[in-house]
Design a protein around this motif. Structure first.
Motif, PDB file in Angstrom:
ATOM      1  N   LEU A 500       0.829  -1.206   0.000  1.00  0.00           N
ATOM      2  CA  LEU A 500       0.000   0.000   0.000  1.00  0.00           C
ATOM      3  C   LEU A 500       0.861   1.254   0.000  1.00  0.00           C
ATOM      4  O   LEU A 500       0.537   2.247  -0.666  1.00  0.00           O
ATOM      5  N   LEU A 501       1.972   1.227   0.727  1.00  0.00           N
ATOM      6  CA  LEU A 501       2.860   2.387   0.752  1.00  0.00           C
ATOM      7  C   LEU A 501       3.451   2.644  -0.630  1.00  0.00           C
ATOM      8  O   LEU A 501       3.591   3.799  -1.051  1.00  0.00           O
ATOM      9  N   ALA A 502       3.803   1.578  -1.342  1.00  0.00           N
ATOM     10  CA  ALA A 502       4.315   1.743  -2.700  1.00  0.00           C
ATOM     11  C   ALA A 502       3.256   2.344  -3.609  1.00  0.00           C
ATOM     12  O   ALA A 502       3.555   3.209  -4.449  1.00  0.00           O
ATOM     13  N   VAL A 503       2.007   1.907  -3.462  1.00  0.00           N
ATOM     14  CA  VAL A 503       0.927   2.441  -4.282  1.00  0.00           C
ATOM     15  C   VAL A 503       0.712   3.921  -3.985  1.00  0.00           C
ATOM     16  O   VAL A 503       0.552   4.745  -4.901  1.00  0.00           O
ATOM     17  N   VAL A 504       0.734   4.293  -2.713  1.00  0.00           N
ATOM     18  CA  VAL A 504       0.534   5.699  -2.338  1.00  0.00           C
ATOM     19  C   VAL A 504       1.650   6.572  -2.901  1.00  0.00           C
ATOM     20  O   VAL A 504       1.406   7.649  -3.459  1.00  0.00           O
ATOM     21  N   TYR A 505       2.884   6.115  -2.769  1.00  0.00           N
ATOM     22  CA  TYR A 505       4.005   6.889  -3.296  1.00  0.00           C
ATOM     23  C   TYR A 505       3.894   7.033  -4.818  1.00  0.00           C
ATOM     24  O   TYR A 505       4.094   8.123  -5.364  1.00  0.00           O
ATOM     25  N   ALA A 506       3.559   5.936  -5.493  1.00  0.00           N
ATOM     26  CA  ALA A 506       3.455   5.977  -6.949  1.00  0.00           C
ATOM     27  C   ALA A 506       2.356   6.933  -7.392  1.00  0.00           C
ATOM     28  O   ALA A 506       2.541   7.720  -8.337  1.00  0.00           O
ATOM     29  N   CYS A 507       1.216   6.884  -6.747  1.00  0.00           N
ATOM     30  CA  CYS A 507       0.110   7.769  -7.121  1.00  0.00           C
ATOM     31  C   CYS A 507       0.456   9.229  -6.866  1.00  0.00           C
ATOM     32  O   CYS A 507       0.138  10.114  -7.685  1.00  0.00           O
ATOM     33  N   THR A 508       1.117   9.508  -5.744  1.00  0.00           N
ATOM     34  CA  THR A 508       1.484  10.888  -5.434  1.00  0.00           C
ATOM     35  C   THR A 508       2.488  11.427  -6.438  1.00  0.00           C
ATOM     36  O   THR A 508       2.361  12.556  -6.927  1.00  0.00           O
ATOM     37  N   VAL A 509       3.493  10.616  -6.747  1.00  0.00           N
ATOM     38  CA  VAL A 509       4.495  11.054  -7.718  1.00  0.00           C
ATOM     39  C   VAL A 509       3.868  11.225  -9.099  1.00  0.00           C
ATOM     40  O   VAL A 509       4.134  12.214  -9.805  1.00  0.00           O
ATOM     41  N   GLY A 510       3.036  10.257  -9.500  1.00  0.00           N
ATOM     42  CA  GLY A 510       2.399  10.365 -10.808  1.00  0.00           C
ATOM     43  C   GLY A 510       1.522  11.598 -10.927  1.00  0.00           C
ATOM     44  O   GLY A 510       1.507  12.265 -11.968  1.00  0.00           O
ATOM     45  N   ALA A 511       0.801  11.930  -9.852  1.00  0.00           N
ATOM     46  CA  ALA A 511      -0.053  13.119  -9.885  1.00  0.00           C
ATOM     47  C   ALA A 511       0.766  14.403  -9.825  1.00  0.00           C
ATOM     48  O   ALA A 511       0.334  15.447 -10.347  1.00  0.00           O
ATOM     49  N   GLY A 512       1.949  14.343  -9.210  1.00  0.00           N
ATOM     50  CA  GLY A 512       2.753  15.554  -9.057  1.00  0.00           C
ATOM     51  C   GLY A 512       3.669  15.848 -10.219  1.00  0.00           C
ATOM     52  O   GLY A 512       4.137  16.989 -10.366  1.00  0.00           O
ATOM     53  N   MET A 513       3.945  14.855 -11.072  1.00  0.00           N
ATOM     54  CA  MET A 513       4.879  15.083 -12.180  1.00  0.00           C
ATOM     55  C   MET A 513       4.424  16.180 -13.135  1.00  0.00           C
ATOM     56  O   MET A 513       5.262  16.952 -13.631  1.00  0.00           O
ATOM     57  N   PRO A 514       3.125  16.327 -13.442  1.00  0.00           N
ATOM     58  CA  PRO A 514       2.722  17.416 -14.348  1.00  0.00           C
ATOM     59  C   PRO A 514       2.987  18.813 -13.809  1.00  0.00           C
ATOM     60  O   PRO A 514       2.902  19.789 -14.569  1.00  0.00           O
ATOM     61  N   THR A 515       3.301  18.959 -12.522  1.00  0.00           N
ATOM     62  CA  THR A 515       3.613  20.296 -11.998  1.00  0.00           C
ATOM     63  C   THR A 515       4.858  20.880 -12.643  1.00  0.00           C
ATOM     64  O   THR A 515       5.145  22.071 -12.457  1.00  0.00           O
ATOM     65  N   ILE A 516       5.586  20.058 -13.389  1.00  0.00           N
ATOM     66  CA  ILE A 516       6.741  20.577 -14.105  1.00  0.00           C
ATOM     67  C   ILE A 516       6.309  21.674 -15.080  1.00  0.00           C
ATOM     68  O   ILE A 516       7.105  22.557 -15.441  1.00  0.00           O
ATOM     69  N   LEU A 517       5.035  21.643 -15.495  1.00  0.00           N
ATOM     70  CA  LEU A 517       4.522  22.685 -16.379  1.00  0.00           C
ATOM     71  C   LEU A 517       4.560  24.047 -15.715  1.00  0.00           C
ATOM     72  O   LEU A 517       4.774  25.077 -16.376  1.00  0.00           O
ATOM     73  N   LEU A 518       4.365  24.071 -14.400  1.00  0.00           N
ATOM     74  CA  LEU A 518       4.427  25.342 -13.682  1.00  0.00           C
ATOM     75  C   LEU A 518       5.835  25.908 -13.705  1.00  0.00           C
ATOM     76  O   LEU A 518       6.026  27.126 -13.764  1.00  0.00           O
ATOM     77  N   GLY A 519       6.818  25.019 -13.647  1.00  0.00           N
ATOM     78  CA  GLY A 519       8.196  25.484 -13.753  1.00  0.00           C
ATOM     79  C   GLY A 519       8.472  26.089 -15.116  1.00  0.00           C
ATOM     80  O   GLY A 519       9.237  27.057 -15.230  1.00  0.00           O
ATOM     81  N   MET A 520       7.874  25.532 -16.165  1.00  0.00           N
ATOM     82  CA  MET A 520       8.045  26.099 -17.501  1.00  0.00           C
ATOM     83  C   MET A 520       7.442  27.498 -17.590  1.00  0.00           C
ATOM     84  O   MET A 520       7.889  28.324 -18.393  1.00  0.00           O
ATOM     85  N   GLN A 521       6.427  27.761 -16.760  1.00  0.00           N
ATOM     86  CA  GLN A 521       5.809  29.086 -16.740  1.00  0.00           C
ATOM     87  C   GLN A 521       6.502  30.035 -15.767  1.00  0.00           C
ATOM     88  O   GLN A 521       5.972  31.111 -15.467  1.00  0.00           O
ATOM     89  N   GLU A 522       7.708  29.623 -15.305  1.00  0.00           N
ATOM     90  CA  GLU A 522       8.503  30.445 -14.373  1.00  0.00           C
ATOM     91  C   GLU A 522       7.757  30.713 -13.072  1.00  0.00           C
ATOM     92  O   GLU A 522       7.905  31.778 -12.464  1.00  0.00           O
ATOM     93  N   LEU A 523       6.957  29.747 -12.656  1.00  0.00           N
ATOM     94  CA  LEU A 523       6.267  29.845 -11.370  1.00  0.00           C
ATOM     95  C   LEU A 523       6.977  28.946 -10.372  1.00  0.00           C
ATOM     96  O   LEU A 523       7.113  27.742 -10.596  1.00  0.00           O
ATOM     97  N   SER A 524       7.420  29.508  -9.271  1.00  0.00           N
ATOM     98  CA  SER A 524       8.119  28.731  -8.258  1.00  0.00           C
ATOM     99  C   SER A 524       7.116  28.060  -7.333  1.00  0.00           C
ATOM    100  O   SER A 524       5.968  28.529  -7.191  1.00  0.00           O
ATOM    101  N   PRO A 525       7.494  26.958  -6.678  1.00  0.00           N
ATOM    102  CA  PRO A 525       6.568  26.294  -5.745  1.00  0.00           C
ATOM    103  C   PRO A 525       6.088  27.213  -4.634  1.00  0.00           C
ATOM    104  O   PRO A 525       4.917  27.156  -4.242  1.00  0.00           O
ATOM    105  N   GLY A 526       6.990  28.064  -4.126  1.00  0.00           N
ATOM    106  CA  GLY A 526       6.599  28.953  -3.030  1.00  0.00           C
ATOM    107  C   GLY A 526       5.496  29.903  -3.425  1.00  0.00           C
ATOM    108  O   GLY A 526       4.544  30.136  -2.655  1.00  0.00           O
ATOM    109  N   VAL A 527       5.575  30.467  -4.617  1.00  0.00           N
ATOM    110  CA  VAL A 527       4.558  31.412  -5.072  1.00  0.00           C
ATOM    111  C   VAL A 527       3.213  30.727  -5.253  1.00  0.00           C
ATOM    112  O   VAL A 527       2.165  31.229  -4.814  1.00  0.00           O
ATOM    113  N   VAL A 528       3.215  29.557  -5.899  1.00  0.00           N
ATOM    114  CA  VAL A 528       1.961  28.843  -6.151  1.00  0.00           C
ATOM    115  C   VAL A 528       1.320  28.396  -4.847  1.00  0.00           C
ATOM    116  O   VAL A 528       0.102  28.550  -4.649  1.00  0.00           O
ATOM    117  N   VAL A 529       2.114  27.852  -3.933  1.00  0.00           N
ATOM    118  CA  VAL A 529       1.569  27.379  -2.657  1.00  0.00           C
ATOM    119  C   VAL A 529       1.001  28.547  -1.857  1.00  0.00           C
ATOM    120  O   VAL A 529      -0.053  28.438  -1.220  1.00  0.00           O
TER     121      VAL A 529
END
Length: 768
Positions: A500-529
């Motif tokens: 279950l821990l492996a599944v949770v980690y995989a789902c979280t990482v898979g859902a978070g990978m598209p946030t790389i698009l925010l980096g392309m828009q020059e948006l930092s994690p601190g600003v978005v959060v």
């Protein structure tokens, strides 16, 4: 070394150890031994004749096969745990996919291989981020960054193209390093390759000795090397065109993109890649690699001498976009892979719970009854292992790559912005990757706490019931010892919750990978959060620093684990099982993964067993932990006339508990029944409730209860009470130890099982 001379023994025990790294004397349980076949990496050993107690139970000769050095040496293992772990996990994922035939199976294999290809690209991009983006583009023009660094300052005044071309030699060297490691065999396995399977070819597990053939891995290696070099060329050419296009740069960019696409297409043509012998494909893959190497040289020269001016910018032009596109492709591949596997999860062939039939297959009602009591039913990874482990591998690779660039940038960023100079920082996309890793780690930690606390009452209830049945007459003075046994059983039953821990980690990482698009828009994690939650930007930036430190701790932990895994018993039991499980499987997806030790171990065992039976001996095969897996694969490969002279004793076996759950297409009920049929059901499997790794194979019934399997499979499993008692025996001051996953060949119940199987072999020999 030559084989042992023929003896008059009618039965020989061939003992195969598990994850232990023990010496031959420890495996044999005798103080003196000598090698009778094999070499220092994988050899067969017997007790020295002439010493007391040189024979085993029932007067048989004991022979041990020691293979613990085959996966790799300690130094290589340590480095591999850090640098090759994502490659190994991605390679394992292709073997965890469901058993699909036709177009669906080909698509799943293609998705796994394309994911492996993106990991190679990510590896090169990480090296490019350090060498080209941070050092060549950000640091070298910055006087404050060059101050006090003569190893960099000599390039400071050079033209931009020359700086990039020179620094590009670093990622090229990094790729050459893994190329060299992948091409250099850890041991000479050539003498053990076989061309045909001598046994039944009904199951893919029966071909374990032929999986890791040199042609297949060589083709994969050529395509991955070509992809790595084209990735380097692509990064340089995108930067050249984005910062000032030229006709030569555009032409080279188009050619590089076409070559990269050719590598991806060739990788998906499975009949070509998987062919045992195809000279045309070998030459084609080698040619693609050669073209990529020549193209790299041409691109480096072109970038160095191109007179077109470079436009200034904060980071290397196009680098963030290239990295983001690779990570987005990984996210899409994971999504498609997960969707396909999840859609077909209910149609898996040969899972641990199959339909009832007259040959003694599993009955669903009986299996639910048995599994419900012992907790070894289908878990979250049943059938979903491929996308989950692939996501874990990808997430780990992204985190390690991002932290490498982030750490180097942070190291070089001293006196940043001094005298108006530019800040030496990592691309925002990598900051997002570290942030996602931190979020995933926190969620997994919270999940682990919740799962541990939520499952503890049920695990402890089962443990107490088990202890109450095993020790109904325990005196009050043994209360503390009883509680120790209960806790050990409860901890052993937590193994299934790790899925279950492996599944949770995989789902979280898979859902978070598209946030790389925010980096392309020059948006930092601190600003978005801060915009979404109101949490101050400084807090998020501090969290990113913590995430980077956490990744460094993971790397340090892998290094320490690799160093102590085969020196310390506790490390060996847990780190070793993960490593040996991963390196058991051939390099069918990623050629830079550690080599498969089974490509030598199984053919070597097959030849030795065949030789012993040809000398007129019956052979009792005893396998502990992963040794049981090696023996199962070996039995499936042996001719039927050889199997007729064999008996099988397994203990601490992960065949059902780990392999059956994680690799349902290769270790299923049909395969296990085939193993039993081949040895005419002269098979005993010993298991303990205190074992966190091994378990039962067909039936979890306890002594005095009817097995949940009818027919011969119901006679295989025998549960051992562990410990033997909770009070001190006469003449001793401490109670018997809790064995858990340790072998325990000195246990009288082990000896009794051996004696029983030896008797069956001798009875068969007399009938002949």
């Amino acid at each position: 070394m030559s084989s042992a001379p023929q003896t008059s023994d009618d039965v020989i025990e061939l003992r195969v150890h598990g994850v232990s790294g023990a010496g031959a004397e420890q495996i044999l349980g005798r103080p003196h031994s000598h090698q009778v076949a094999g070499d220092a990496s994988g050899g067969f050993h017997r007790p020295l004749p002439g010493y007391p107690d040189a024979k085993g139970p029932a007067g048989i000769t004991v022979e041990a096969y020691r293979w613990s050095d085959l996966p790799s040496g300690t130094t290589v293992r340590t480095l591999s745990l850090v640098f090759l772990l994502p490659f190994m996990l991605c390679n394992v994922a292709i073997w965890m996919r469901p058993a699909h035939r036709g177009a669906s199976g080909a698509c799943l294999k293609a998705l796994c291989r394309l994911l492996a290809l993106t990991l190679t690209m990510l590896y090169v991009l990480a090296a490019m981020g350090v060498a080209l983006d941070v050092i060549a583009w950000r640091c070298l023009p910055n006087e404050s960054c060059l101050a006090g660094r003569p190893w960099l300052s000599w390039l400071g005044g050079r033209p931009t193209g020359l700086r990039l071309a020179v620094c590009a030699l670093l990622p090229a060297a990094a790729l050459g390093l893994v190329w060299r490691l992948g091409a250099r065999p850890g041991h000479n396995f050539d003498a053990f390759h076989t061309t045909t399977t001598t046994g039944s070819a009904a199951h893919q597990l029966s071909a374990v000795g032929q999986w890791d053939s040199a042609p297949v891995v060589g083709r994969l290696r050529s395509l991955h090397v070509a992809t790595g070099f084209t990735t380097l060329c692509l990064g340089l050419l995108v930067a050249r065109v984005a910062a000032g296009p030229s006709a030569l740069g555009i032409a080279l960019l188009v050619g590089t993109a076409a070559l990269l696409g050719s590598c991806a297409v060739l990788l998906c043509v499975h009949p070509w890649i998987d062919a045992v012998s195809n000279g045309f494909v070998d030459r084609l893959c080698t040619g693609v690699r050669t073209v990529a190497c020549l193209l790299t040289v041409l691109v480096l020269v072109a970038v160095a001498i191109d007179p077109t001016p470079w436009r200034p910018g904060v980071g290397l032009p196009g680098y963030s976009l290239t990295g983001a596109l690779v990570i987005l492709v990984q996210a899409v591949l994971l999504l498609v892979l997960g969707t396909m596997v999840f859609a077909s999860r209910g149609q898996l062939r040969g899972t641990v719970a199959g339909p009832a039939d007259p040959t003694g297959r599993l009955d669903p009602d009986e299996m639910r009854r048995g599994l419900g009591r012992d907790g070894l039913g289908a878990g979250p990874l049943q059938g979903l292992g491929a996308p989950v482990i692939a996501a874990v591998a990808t997430g780990l690779a992204v985190a390690l790559s991002a932290d490498l660039v982030f750490r180097v940038a942070d190291l070089l960023n001293r006196r940043a912005a001094a005298d108006g100079e530019r800040n030496i920082g990592a691309p925002l996309g990598f900051k997002w990757a570290i942030f996602v890793f931190l979020v995933a780690a926190v969620i997994v930690l919270l999940t682990a706490i919740v799962v541990t606390l939520a499952s503890r009452p049920a695990r402890m209830r089962t443990a107490r019931a088990t202890v109450a049945r095993d020790f109904p007459d325990a005196p009050p003075a043994a209360r503390h010892r009883l509680y120790q046994v209960e806790r050990t059983i409860a901890r052993a039953r937590f193994t299934e919750r790790l899925e279950l821990l492996a599944v949770v980690y995989a789902c979280t990482v898979g859902a978070g990978m598209p946030t790389i698009l925010l980096g392309m828009q020059e948006l930092s994690p601190g600003v978005v959060v801060q915009r979404l939650t109101g949490i101050p930007e400084a807090a998020t930036n501090f969290g990113i620093q913590v995430g980077s430190l956490l990744i460094a701790v993971v790397v340090l932990g892998l290094l320490v684990g690799g160093i102590f895994a085969y020196r310390t018993a506790e490390f060996r039991r847990y780190v070793g099982v993960v490593w040996d499980l991963g390196t058991f499987w051939p390099r069918a997806a990623h050629p830079f993964a550690p080599p498969c030790y089974a490509e030598r171990a199984v053919p070597e065992l097959s030849r030795r067993i065949t030789y012993l039976t040809e000398q007129g001996h019956g052979v009792l095969l005893t396998g502990h932990s992963h040794g049981a897996v090696l023996l199962a694969a070996t039995v499936l490969q042996l001719p039927h006339q050889v199997c007729g002279q064999l008996a099988l004793l397994t203990y601490g076996s992960p065949l059902r508990r780990l392999y059956g759950r994680l690799f349902p297409a290769y270790v299923d009920d049909e395969v296990l029944c085939e193993v039993g049929d081949r040895v005419n059901w002269r098979w005993v499997n010993l298991w303990r409730d205190t074992d966190p790794i091994g378990g039962w194979v067909f039936s979890p019934h306890r002594p005095g209860r009817q097995p949940i399997r009818s027919g011969p499979p119901g006679t295989v499993d025998r549960r051992l009470r562990d410990p033997a008692d909770v009070v001190s025996p006469p003449g001793d001051s401490v109670p018997p130890p809790i064995i858990g996953h340790w072998p325990g060949e000195s246990d009288p119940r082990f000896t009794a099982a051996m004696t029983e199987l030896v008797g069956k072999l001798r009875a068969r020999h007399r009938r002949r």
